[in-house]
Design a protein around this motif. Structure first.
Motif, PDB file in Angstrom:
ATOM      1  N   TRP A 104      -4.934  -2.921   9.136  1.00 39.39           N
ATOM      2  CA  TRP A 104      -3.799  -3.790   9.404  1.00 39.39           C
ATOM      3  C   TRP A 104      -2.639  -3.489   8.460  1.00 39.39           C
ATOM      4  O   TRP A 104      -1.491  -3.354   8.886  1.00 39.39           O
ATOM      5  CB  TRP A 104      -4.212  -5.252   9.296  1.00 39.39           C
ATOM      6  N   ARG A 105      -2.926  -3.384   7.179  1.00 39.59           N
ATOM      7  CA  ARG A 105      -1.858  -3.159   6.214  1.00 39.59           C
ATOM      8  C   ARG A 105      -1.228  -1.778   6.400  1.00 39.59           C
ATOM      9  O   ARG A 105      -0.018  -1.609   6.254  1.00 39.59           O
ATOM     10  CB  ARG A 105      -2.388  -3.336   4.785  1.00 39.59           C
ATOM     11  N   PHE A 106      -2.062  -0.778   6.706  1.00 39.34           N
ATOM     12  CA  PHE A 106      -1.517   0.550   6.975  1.00 39.34           C
ATOM     13  C   PHE A 106      -0.572   0.503   8.174  1.00 39.34           C
ATOM     14  O   PHE A 106       0.536   1.072   8.133  1.00 39.34           O
ATOM     15  CB  PHE A 106      -2.645   1.541   7.249  1.00 39.34           C
ATOM     16  N   THR A 107      -0.977  -0.185   9.231  1.00 41.36           N
ATOM     17  CA  THR A 107      -0.140  -0.302  10.428  1.00 41.36           C
ATOM     18  C   THR A 107       1.180  -0.983  10.108  1.00 41.36           C
ATOM     19  O   THR A 107       2.252  -0.525  10.522  1.00 41.36           O
ATOM     20  CB  THR A 107      -0.877  -1.088  11.521  1.00 41.36           C
ATOM     21  N   TYR A 109       2.739  -1.470   7.030  1.00 41.97           N
ATOM     22  CA  TYR A 109       3.606  -0.772   6.083  1.00 41.97           C
ATOM     23  C   TYR A 109       4.211   0.487   6.687  1.00 41.97           C
ATOM     24  O   TYR A 109       5.366   0.822   6.408  1.00 41.97           O
ATOM     25  CB  TYR A 109       2.849  -0.437   4.801  1.00 41.97           C
ATOM     26  N   LEU A 110       3.450   1.196   7.492  1.00 43.64           N
ATOM     27  CA  LEU A 110       3.991   2.385   8.144  1.00 43.64           C
ATOM     28  C   LEU A 110       5.157   2.007   9.054  1.00 43.64           C
ATOM     29  O   LEU A 110       6.208   2.661   9.053  1.00 43.64           O
ATOM     30  CB  LEU A 110       2.904   3.092   8.948  1.00 43.64           C
ATOM     31  N   THR A 111       4.984   0.932   9.820  1.00 40.21           N
ATOM     32  CA  THR A 111       6.029   0.504  10.756  1.00 40.21           C
ATOM     33  C   THR A 111       7.239  -0.066  10.021  1.00 40.21           C
ATOM     34  O   THR A 111       8.383   0.324  10.291  1.00 40.21           O
ATOM     35  CB  THR A 111       5.462  -0.554  11.722  1.00 40.21           C
ATOM     36  N   GLU A 217      -3.340   2.574   1.756  1.00 38.75           N
ATOM     37  CA  GLU A 217      -4.155   2.073   2.859  1.00 38.75           C
ATOM     38  C   GLU A 217      -4.671   3.216   3.735  1.00 38.75           C
ATOM     39  O   GLU A 217      -5.775   3.131   4.281  1.00 38.75           O
ATOM     40  CB  GLU A 217      -3.343   1.079   3.691  1.00 38.75           C
ATOM     41  N   PHE A 218      -3.896   4.271   3.858  1.00 43.01           N
ATOM     42  CA  PHE A 218      -4.356   5.471   4.568  1.00 43.01           C
ATOM     43  C   PHE A 218      -5.616   6.021   3.911  1.00 43.01           C
ATOM     44  O   PHE A 218      -6.609   6.351   4.591  1.00 43.01           O
ATOM     45  CB  PHE A 218      -3.237   6.514   4.551  1.00 43.01           C
ATOM     46  N   SER A 219      -5.616   6.092   2.585  1.00 41.72           N
ATOM     47  CA  SER A 219      -6.770   6.605   1.858  1.00 41.72           C
ATOM     48  C   SER A 219      -7.978   5.699   2.024  1.00 41.72           C
ATOM     49  O   SER A 219      -9.105   6.168   2.221  1.00 41.72           O
ATOM     50  CB  SER A 219      -6.433   6.758   0.377  1.00 41.72           C
TER      51      SER A 219
END
Length: 377
Positions: A104-107, A109-111, A217-219
């Motif tokens: 969720w956080r990766f999604t 922050y990326l956006t 978060e990707f890692s």
């Protein structure tokens, strides 16, 4: 092409990467901040709030509504996508509980960072090159561009959502107070910079801070994906290590270098008033809060250095959690707390994977850390 046009299109490397001169920055802070009070044409902060800030109740209500929407979106993504994906991929029970939060956080922050980067780099690149230009034509009732208004709505509502999550939904940890302080500070900065029309400065603060969290978060996601179906997929460890490397390097560049020298330096009176000579309200307050944010960055950076030192000196044989408190997954799949035993061993079910510290609050930038998973329906 005319020479004037070429000068307009060209840019210098130093415009984006200023010369590192921290000593001069610290000296200027001590010498110049009182200038904001010496030019204060009012009776203090409360008087400035009535004269120089403007935000409507409808904007506040819309921000609260968006915070509720973020909570709903996160819950739906967790129930409908992230948890089913974890079961389908046959992740371990522990990783099935932890993966949805990082996904969720990766999604997000990326956006959100991509939107902020587009607005700054494409629509307002001159501000990023020369931050004092953000004060050209400043007035308390100036119109905020619609693209920046949307970025503020996204960021403000998300941090309100995050603050409520920490206080109400998440397990309380040793760093939870720092995390709450960070969210409160961020919310106040977002609200104040919007209300007093310092929106370009606020956008640059987000630009230099949120990039790191994408790779953290990707890692984490790749660490959770490494062990599945009783097999180890080492390709995910390589991705996790690469992500953590980008996270660390970008932290040094964006938070420890560009943020102080492109933002903190340019909100001091001698630089902020390069193009605008009038009174800029809330100078002491905005500077103090942004410096407090810098101290939080340094606080977490110290733990990054300690963590890397332990890895390179082989005090840790692999990337693992260096927090005082750790978690394990019980028979029902719930995350529980347990103190470290013998200094290095973790509770059963919390053997952290190789690559990065998947849940350490010490290296998570904005205090991102492992929390209770959203209950499945």
């Amino acid at each position: 092409m005319e020479a004037a046009e070429m000068d307009t299109m060209s840019w210098s490397w130093s415009e984006y990467f200023p010369s590192p001169n921290y000593f001069r920055l610290f000296r200027m802070v001590l010498e110049e901040l009182p200038e904001y009070y010496r030019t204060l044409p009012s009776n203090g902060t409360l008087d400035e709030l009535t004269k120089y800030s403007y935000v409507t109740w409808s904007e506040i209500q819309f921000g609260v509504l968006m915070a509720v929407i973020w909570t709903i979106v996160r819950t739906l993504l967790t129930i409908l996508i992230f948890k089913p994906a974890g079961r389908y991929l046959e992740l371990t029970k522990s990783n099935q509980a932890k993966m949805p939060e990082s996904a969720w956080r990766f999604t997000f922050y990326l956006t959100s960072w991509s939107c902020v980067a587009y607005v700054l780099l494409w629509n307002h690149a001159d501000i990023l090159r020369d931050p004092p230009k953000s004060f050209i034509g400043w007035s308390a009732d100036m119109e905020i561009p619609w693209d920046i208004r949307m970025c503020y709505l996204i960021q403000g509502s998300y941090y309100l959502h995050g603050l409520v999550t920490v206080l109400v939904l998440d397990v309380w940890r040793s760093d939870s107070m720092v995390l709450c302080m960070h969210h409160v500070l961020t919310l106040v900065l977002i609200t104040l910079s919007y209300a007093c029309r310092y929106h370009f400065i606020g956008l640059m603060v987000v630009f230099y801070h949120d990039f790191n969290d994408i790779f953290l978060e990707f890692s984490k996601c790749h660490i959770y994906l490494k062990d599945r179906g009783n097999k180890k997929y080492m390709i995910h460890e390589y991705f996790a290590n690469a992500g953590f490397a980008v996270f660390t390097v970008s932290w040094c560049i964006m938070r420890m270098y560009l943020y102080p020298l492109k933002v903190l330096y340019n909100v001091l009176p001698s630089t902020a008033k390069t193009y605008y000579k009038g009174h800029l309200p809330f100078g002491i307050e905005c500077n103090s809060m942004m410096w407090l944010l810098m101290f939080l960055d340094i606080y977490w950076f110290v733990y990054i250095v300690i963590f890397l030192y332990k890895i390179f000196t082989k005090e840790l044989s692999e990337f693992e959690d260096i927090r005082e408190e750790n978690e394990h997954i019980d028979a029902d799949g719930n995350v529980k707390e347990e103190k470290e035993k013998n200094g290095t061993k973790h509770a059963a079910g919390d053997a952290l994977a190789n690559g990065v510290a998947t849940d350490t609050a010490a290296i998570n930038g904005n205090g991102l850390k492992k929390r209770h998973p959203v209950p499945s329906s």
